[in-house]
Enzyme design. Structure first.
Site, PDB file in Angstrom:
ATOM      1  N   GLY A 197      67.238  36.690 -16.408  1.00  0.00           N
ATOM      2  CA  GLY A 197      66.636  36.426 -15.111  1.00  0.00           C
ATOM      3  C   GLY A 197      66.705  37.625 -14.176  1.00  0.00           C
ATOM      4  N   SER A 198      66.825  37.335 -12.884  1.00  0.00           N
ATOM      5  CA  SER A 198      66.648  38.340 -11.831  1.00  0.00           C
ATOM      6  C   SER A 198      67.667  39.460 -11.828  1.00  0.00           C
ATOM      7  CB  SER A 198      66.660  37.659 -10.462  1.00  0.00           C
ATOM      8  OG  SER A 198      65.615  36.729 -10.364  1.00  0.00           O
TER       9      SER A 198
END
Length: 688
Positions: free
Chosen positions: A391-392
């Site tokens: 993810g981020s």
């Protein structure tokens, strides 16, 4: 008178015959003397040399392996001495001779456990019967049958014809003799073969030791097994060694045999035992046996003194390792107990902690939770073997790639609102953030900002809502090239036998390029994520992570560490292409994530004295079974380092398959636990 004359004639003939007989004897004796003279004079030296001929053979005796210590000198892997009964046959030892020794040895040791008795086969029993009933056994074949077979075929056929009833009534004592002989038969000439070692009692050891003179080839000695003072903690990283019965792995036989190993040598077959086999193995004791022409050993001499293996000092701090294992277990347990329905797929958590400047791995942990048994197991190597979408957390690399490619500048702004590409699902950030610049995009984790970087990298500068976009698919490789500079998607170079490099998605459509930019397309290991954040913390220098700190020479008969044989110095693998000002810009964004009021991790780190920096991550993950969607979950990740202005520790963690709607911030709590444990231990060391 006539009678007298006849008698005189006979007396005259008798000496003549005797003379002839004596003459013949004389000739034969002379020939014998002549022959003896020829043998003595012409061939005497050769025959005497044959009588005196001896052969030198060599055997090698294993020595204890080197030990493993943590960075503070705490023993991680040691050697547990155990009694061992071995058998070393002379050349030409016959099966009947081995049987005699086995019968005597059975009087002093027990082989009555299931381990030994269950290993006895029908053939073993028949071979035993054959040796005790040779004449009857050989009569099972006719002379004609024997003449048509070679020795091996005749022997095997004889065993086939032995009635099973003859071998199914053995006493336990006889079975123990068979078990001993079975182990003896594995031995090669002048090579020790273990008969019994893992359960030899002191009494058995003493009885055999006192009777070695009546047990040819048998010896009572000491063997070593690995011991683990910390039990399962870090054990899968330490690795394992093969057993005596296994010896060197068949698939690597040529490799080991060409390096001086024997087939029954124990070697490292996983983890650091395998990685540092050459150092840990030691130097075997080499013994020269002198045998005469009859194959009898007449002398032996140690020609090479044995030396136990070198010791391995690791970079790991076992106190920190234990604390992190504990944190992983506690937070998984809390998440599952708080919301069991949301977290029924939550099973694993992985973390890696290292020094970003040197690459020293301070801890590497993994815990697996069994929902049915409510138990945890140690799965630390999953941090190297298992890859997940982070993810981020990758957004620092995305922003730096945007700077380097020229598609954004420092301070560049984009409006964060949902993006609608024609005929595709809407893509957005976790909430609408409005106008954000590069620092705010990192601080508040804007997906949309990263989407604009990806689109521009693909050549699309004029995005319009509900319109299709044209992407140059070379942008996939360009972005991956930037990521690889940090260790994402490529080997980290960690000193371990195997590491996964993750997985690259294979569908190059526009939406996947946007997902790649936010860490939801390609997948990476926790070790790769740790190297990535360390590279940012270390001002763009990517260093090789490593477990080995030093290799030490052993000190004979001493438990202390010996002098340094080799040190593992810091190795810079590459320096990322981005400028110092760009790296500092991302470092500031990471600081805001942990320290600024709007930072996505500030609630957990802003009040900490160690002033950390880093990046949060969430990736959507769907679970399928038999092609059907079972659940939509999320992977949670966190990367960080501290202190932000002079980093001494960096970490990465991934918790896969956390259910959506989970209100337990498991990634933040684990990250907090990691840094708290590290700095508490540092403070304790300083106080001491």
């Amino acid at each position: 008178m006539m009678v007298s004359k006849k008698k005189k004639k006979k007396k005259a003939q008798l000496p003549f015959r005797l003379n002839i007989l004596f003459f013949i004897v004389f000739l034969l004796f002379s020939a014998l003397v002549l022959q003896l003279g020829v043998v003595q004079i012409l061939n005497g030296e050769a025959f005497q040399a044959e009588i005196d001929r001896t052969t030198n053979d060599y055997t090698e005796v294993p020595v204890p392996r080197g030990k493993m210590y943590d960075r503070n000198g705490n023993l991680i892997v040691g050697n547990d001495a155990e009694y061992s009964i071995t058998y070393t046959p002379e050349k030409g030892t016959q099966a009947s001779e081995r049987l005699d020794v086995a019968e005597k040895l059975a009087e002093y040791i027990s082989m009555g456990s299931e381990k030994y008795l269950n290993a006895i086969t029908e053939r073993d029993k028949k071979e035993y019967w054959y040796l005790n009933n040779t004449e009857e056994a050989e009569s099972l074949l006719t002379v004609e049958e024997t003449e048509e077979m070679d020795n091996g075929e005749a022997y095997n056929e004889t065993l086939e014809r032995i009635d099973e009833e003859k071998v199914n009534d053995y006493s336990k004592q006889q079975l123990e003799v068979i078990a001993i002989k079975k182990e003896m038969d594995k031995a090669m000439a002048l090579t020790p073969q273990v008969i019994k070692n893992d359960d030899v009692t002191p009494e058995e050891f003493a009885r055999v030791s006192a009777r070695l003179d009546e047990l040819p080839g048998v010896n009572a000695t000491t063997d070593w097994n690995r011991e683990y003072p910390y039990d399962e903690t870090f054990r899968d990283f330490a690795g394992s060694i093969t057993s005596e019965s296994q010896g060197i792995p068949a698939e690597k036989e040529d490799y080991y045999l060409t390096r001086g190993y024997s087939r029954n040598d124990r070697v490292g077959d996983s983890g650091l035992e395998e990685q540092y086999e050459n150092a840990l193995r030691g130097r075997k004791e080499k013994i020269q046996y002198t045998t005469n022409s009859n194959g009898t050993v007449v002398d032996s001499d140690v020609v090479v003194e044995g030396e136990r293996g070198k010791d391995l000092v690791l970079t790991v701090d076992m106190e920190l390792q234990q604390e992190i294992d504990k944190v992983l277990r506690e937070e998984i347990q809390t998440a599952v107990q708080n919301q069991p329905s949301e977290n029924k797929y939550l099973e694993d958590a992985m973390a890696v902690v290292l020094n970003p400047k040197t690459g020293e791995i301070l801890a590497a942990a993994g815990q697996h939770y069994d929902h049915e048994e409510n138990e945890f197991s140690n799965t630390g190597t999953s941090a190297i073997y298992n890859a997940n979408a982070p993810g981020s957390a990758v957004k620092g690399a995305t922003v730096l790639g945007g700077y380097q490619s020229g598609v954004i500048e420092q301070g560049q702004q984009f409006y964060d609102e949902p993006i609608q590409i024609a005929d595709t699902p809407e893509k957005s950030s976790w909430r609408n953030l409005g106008w954000v610049n590069d620092l705010e995009a990192l601080e508040q984790s804007s997906n949309v900002y990263m989407f604009y970087i990806a689109m521009r990298m693909g050549g699309e500068y004029n995005f319009q809502q509900n319109k299709s976009i044209n992407i140059d698919y070379a942008a996939f490789q360009e972005m991956r090239n930037y990521f690889s500079q940090f260790g994402l998607g490529v080997p980290t170079g960690v000193d371990f036998p195997y590491e996964s490099t993750g997985y690259e998605g294979s569908n190059p459509d526009a939406g996947n390029l946007l997902d790649l930019a936010i860490g939801q397309y390609d997948i990476y290991t926790t070790m790769q994520m740790a190297q990535y954040v360390s590279t940012i913390a270390n001002d763009g220098y990517r260093v090789r992570p490593h477990f080995m700190k030093e290799i030490r020479n052993p000190i004979p008969h001493d438990e202390d560490l010996g002098p340094i044989y080799k040190s593992n110095d810091t190795e810079v693998m590459n320096r990322i292409q981005m400028s110092d000002s760009h790296i500092e810009r991302v470092q500031e964004g990471f600081r805001r994530v942990f320290q600024a009021p709007n930072g996505t991790a500030s609630n957990y780190f802003a009040d900490k004295s160690y002033e950390a920096a880093g990046k949060t991550g969430t990736a959507e993950y769907d679970i399928y079974e038999n092609g059907e969607l079972q659940a939509s979950t999320e992977n949670l990740s966190l990367i960080g380092y501290a202190p932000y202005d002079d980093p001494e520790v960096a970490f990465a963690l991934i918790v896969p398959h956390v259910g959506k709607g989970n209100d337990h911030p498991i990634n933040h709590k684990i990250g907090q636990g990691i840094l708290d444990a590290y700095f508490e231990l540092q403070n304790e060391d300083e106080e001491e």
